[in-house]
Every structure is written in structure tokens, then in C-alpha cells.
Motif scaffolding. Sequence first.
Motif, PDB file in Angstrom:
ATOM      1  N   ASN A  61       5.066  -4.078   4.380  1.00  0.00           N
ATOM      2  CA  ASN A  61       4.250  -4.873   3.464  1.00  0.00           C
ATOM      3  C   ASN A  61       3.727  -4.076   2.282  1.00  0.00           C
ATOM      4  OD1 ASN A  61       3.774  -7.835   4.360  1.00  0.00           O
ATOM      5  ND2 ASN A  61       3.909  -6.627   6.234  1.00  0.00           N
ATOM      6  N   CYS A  62       3.566  -2.775   2.438  1.00  0.00           N
ATOM      7  CA  CYS A  62       3.146  -1.938   1.309  1.00  0.00           C
ATOM      8  C   CYS A  62       4.195  -1.926   0.203  1.00  0.00           C
ATOM      9  CB  CYS A  62       2.856  -0.513   1.763  1.00  0.00           C
ATOM     10  SG  CYS A  62       1.274  -0.328   2.595  1.00  0.00           S
ATOM     11  N   ARG A  63       5.456  -2.157   0.560  1.00  0.00           N
ATOM     12  CA  ARG A  63       6.543  -2.152  -0.426  1.00  0.00           C
ATOM     13  C   ARG A  63       6.415  -3.289  -1.435  1.00  0.00           C
ATOM     14  NH1 ARG A  63      11.146  -1.840   4.069  1.00  0.00           N
ATOM     15  NH2 ARG A  63      10.756   0.278   4.795  1.00  0.00           N
ATOM     16  N   GLU A  87       2.977   8.031   8.650  1.00  0.00           N
ATOM     17  CA  GLU A  87       3.877   7.127   7.935  1.00  0.00           C
ATOM     18  C   GLU A  87       3.109   5.976   7.274  1.00  0.00           C
ATOM     19  OE1 GLU A  87       4.308   8.030  11.178  1.00  0.00           O
ATOM     20  OE2 GLU A  87       5.924   9.468  10.876  1.00  0.00           O
ATOM     21  N   MET A  88       2.109   5.458   7.966  1.00  0.00           N
ATOM     22  CA  MET A  88       1.307   4.376   7.401  1.00  0.00           C
ATOM     23  C   MET A  88       0.517   4.867   6.192  1.00  0.00           C
ATOM     24  SD  MET A  88       0.032   2.888  11.064  1.00  0.00           S
ATOM     25  CE  MET A  88      -1.054   1.615  10.539  1.00  0.00           C
ATOM     26  N   ALA A  89      -0.144   6.021   6.334  1.00  0.00           N
ATOM     27  CA  ALA A  89      -0.923   6.569   5.220  1.00  0.00           C
ATOM     28  C   ALA A  89      -0.017   6.843   4.024  1.00  0.00           C
ATOM     29  CB  ALA A  89      -1.642   7.848   5.662  1.00  0.00           C
ATOM     30  N   VAL A  92       0.924   3.565   2.206  1.00  0.00           N
ATOM     31  CA  VAL A  92      -0.167   3.068   1.368  1.00  0.00           C
ATOM     32  C   VAL A  92      -0.257   3.895   0.097  1.00  0.00           C
ATOM     33  CG1 VAL A  92      -2.666   2.718   1.197  1.00  0.00           C
ATOM     34  CG2 VAL A  92      -1.475   2.119   3.317  1.00  0.00           C
ATOM     35  N   CYS A  93      -0.214   5.210   0.235  1.00  0.00           N
ATOM     36  CA  CYS A  93      -0.359   6.100  -0.927  1.00  0.00           C
ATOM     37  C   CYS A  93       0.817   6.018  -1.886  1.00  0.00           C
ATOM     38  CB  CYS A  93      -0.535   7.541  -0.466  1.00  0.00           C
ATOM     39  SG  CYS A  93      -2.121   7.847   0.324  1.00  0.00           S
ATOM     40  N   GLN A  94       2.023   5.822  -1.370  1.00  0.00           N
ATOM     41  CA  GLN A  94       3.195   5.790  -2.238  1.00  0.00           C
ATOM     42  C   GLN A  94       3.514   4.404  -2.780  1.00  0.00           C
ATOM     43  OE1 GLN A  94       6.316   7.687   0.051  1.00  0.00           O
ATOM     44  NE2 GLN A  94       5.659   9.718  -0.616  1.00  0.00           N
ATOM     45  N   SER A  95       2.809   3.408  -2.339  1.00  0.00           N
ATOM     46  CA  SER A  95       3.026   2.057  -2.833  1.00  0.00           C
ATOM     47  C   SER A  95       2.700   1.988  -4.326  1.00  0.00           C
ATOM     48  CB  SER A  95       2.125   1.075  -2.076  1.00  0.00           C
ATOM     49  OG  SER A  95       2.220  -0.217  -2.646  1.00  0.00           O
ATOM     50  N   THR A  96       3.395   1.124  -5.027  1.00  0.00           N
ATOM     51  CA  THR A  96       3.089   0.908  -6.443  1.00  0.00           C
ATOM     52  C   THR A  96       1.881  -0.009  -6.628  1.00  0.00           C
ATOM     53  OG1 THR A  96       4.642  -0.944  -6.556  1.00  0.00           O
ATOM     54  CG2 THR A  96       5.496   1.257  -7.144  1.00  0.00           C
ATOM     55  N   ALA A  97       1.352  -0.501  -5.531  1.00  0.00           N
ATOM     56  CA  ALA A  97       0.192  -1.403  -5.579  1.00  0.00           C
ATOM     57  C   ALA A  97      -1.056  -0.662  -6.038  1.00  0.00           C
ATOM     58  CB  ALA A  97      -0.055  -2.002  -4.197  1.00  0.00           C
ATOM     59  N   ARG A  98      -1.994  -1.425  -6.544  1.00  0.00           N
ATOM     60  CA  ARG A  98      -3.329  -0.892  -6.786  1.00  0.00           C
ATOM     61  C   ARG A  98      -4.034  -0.869  -5.441  1.00  0.00           C
ATOM     62  NH1 ARG A  98      -4.972  -2.499 -12.502  1.00  0.00           N
ATOM     63  NH2 ARG A  98      -3.145  -1.740 -13.585  1.00  0.00           N
ATOM     64  N   ARG A  99      -4.883   0.118  -5.215  1.00  0.00           N
ATOM     65  CA  ARG A  99      -5.595   0.238  -3.953  1.00  0.00           C
ATOM     66  C   ARG A  99      -7.087   0.060  -4.179  1.00  0.00           C
ATOM     67  NH1 ARG A  99      -1.161   2.851  -4.082  1.00  0.00           N
ATOM     68  NH2 ARG A  99      -1.930   4.415  -5.531  1.00  0.00           N
ATOM     69  N   VAL A 100      -7.690  -0.803  -3.376  1.00  0.00           N
ATOM     70  CA  VAL A 100      -9.141  -0.998  -3.367  1.00  0.00           C
ATOM     71  C   VAL A 100      -9.603  -0.501  -2.002  1.00  0.00           C
ATOM     72  CG1 VAL A 100     -11.029  -2.654  -3.513  1.00  0.00           C
ATOM     73  CG2 VAL A 100      -8.983  -2.971  -4.936  1.00  0.00           C
TER      74      VAL A 100
END
Length: 139
Positions: A61-63, A87-89, A92-100
Motif C-alpha cells: 500500500n505504500c507504493r 521492511e515496513m519502515a 514508508v520512508c521510500q514511498s513517494t507519498a507525503r508523510r504525516v
Amino acid sequence: MKILVIDGQGGGLGRQLVAAIAAACPEEELVAVGTNSLAASAMLKAGARRAATGGNAVVVNCRTADIIVGPIGIVIADALMGEITPEMAMAVCQSTARRVLVPMNHCDNYIVGVPEQPIAQLVQAAAQKVRQLCSGDCA
């Protein structure tokens, strides 16, 4: 936009985040991933359109997420009492998404320089930031 909420343990923070974001951004796709079934279930009941469980669900889902929301521990390997795998961390960190990320001082990780606030205030601040990001305001 696809908003991904990630939480673990009992899903209490995730439940609150999902409810607040669903109210603030009702037109957006709100997806929840719990590190365990209890967390996923809590977030689904709070208003997530879909929910999944486990490390692979976080990675997948992070993709495709536009915004990722959760406790700061989701970017720290072995956080949340060991529920966040490396792998989960990394996903999240490598996703192109913005992180809140919600600052939570527990499980041997402490955020300095951020005053302690009630969870309800942190949840509302996170929902407000998500609403700003959905409207195109990057400030």
C-alpha cells in the motif's frame, strides 16, 4: 487521493486518525493497514473504506499512497514493540507519498523539541495537515 493510515498494537491511535481524517476529507480514498488484525479492525470500524493486516500489506500500500499517516514509529525499524519490521519502515520512508507523522514518545523512542500534547490535539493537527495536503497546500 489515497490516504493510508498505518497503526499497530491495539489500533487506538489509528482509529482516532481514521475517524478524524474521514470527517475532514470525506471525498478521499481512506485505506488502513494494521500491523495486526486488532489494529486493522479498529480502523475499519472507524471509517476506513478498506483495511488490511501485516507487513506485506504495508509494503504494497505504500507504493500507491499519496499520503501516509501514523505514529512516528512507522518509520523506525522495530518500533511499536517490534511490530514495525525493517521492511515496513523502509517502505514508508521510500514511498513517494507525503508523510504525516504523529509524535509519540514511547517504546524507547523520544521526540525532543516537541511539547507533550494530548492525543486528541495531535489527531486533530494530523487531520488538518492531511486536509491541507489534499487541497494542494504544501506549507
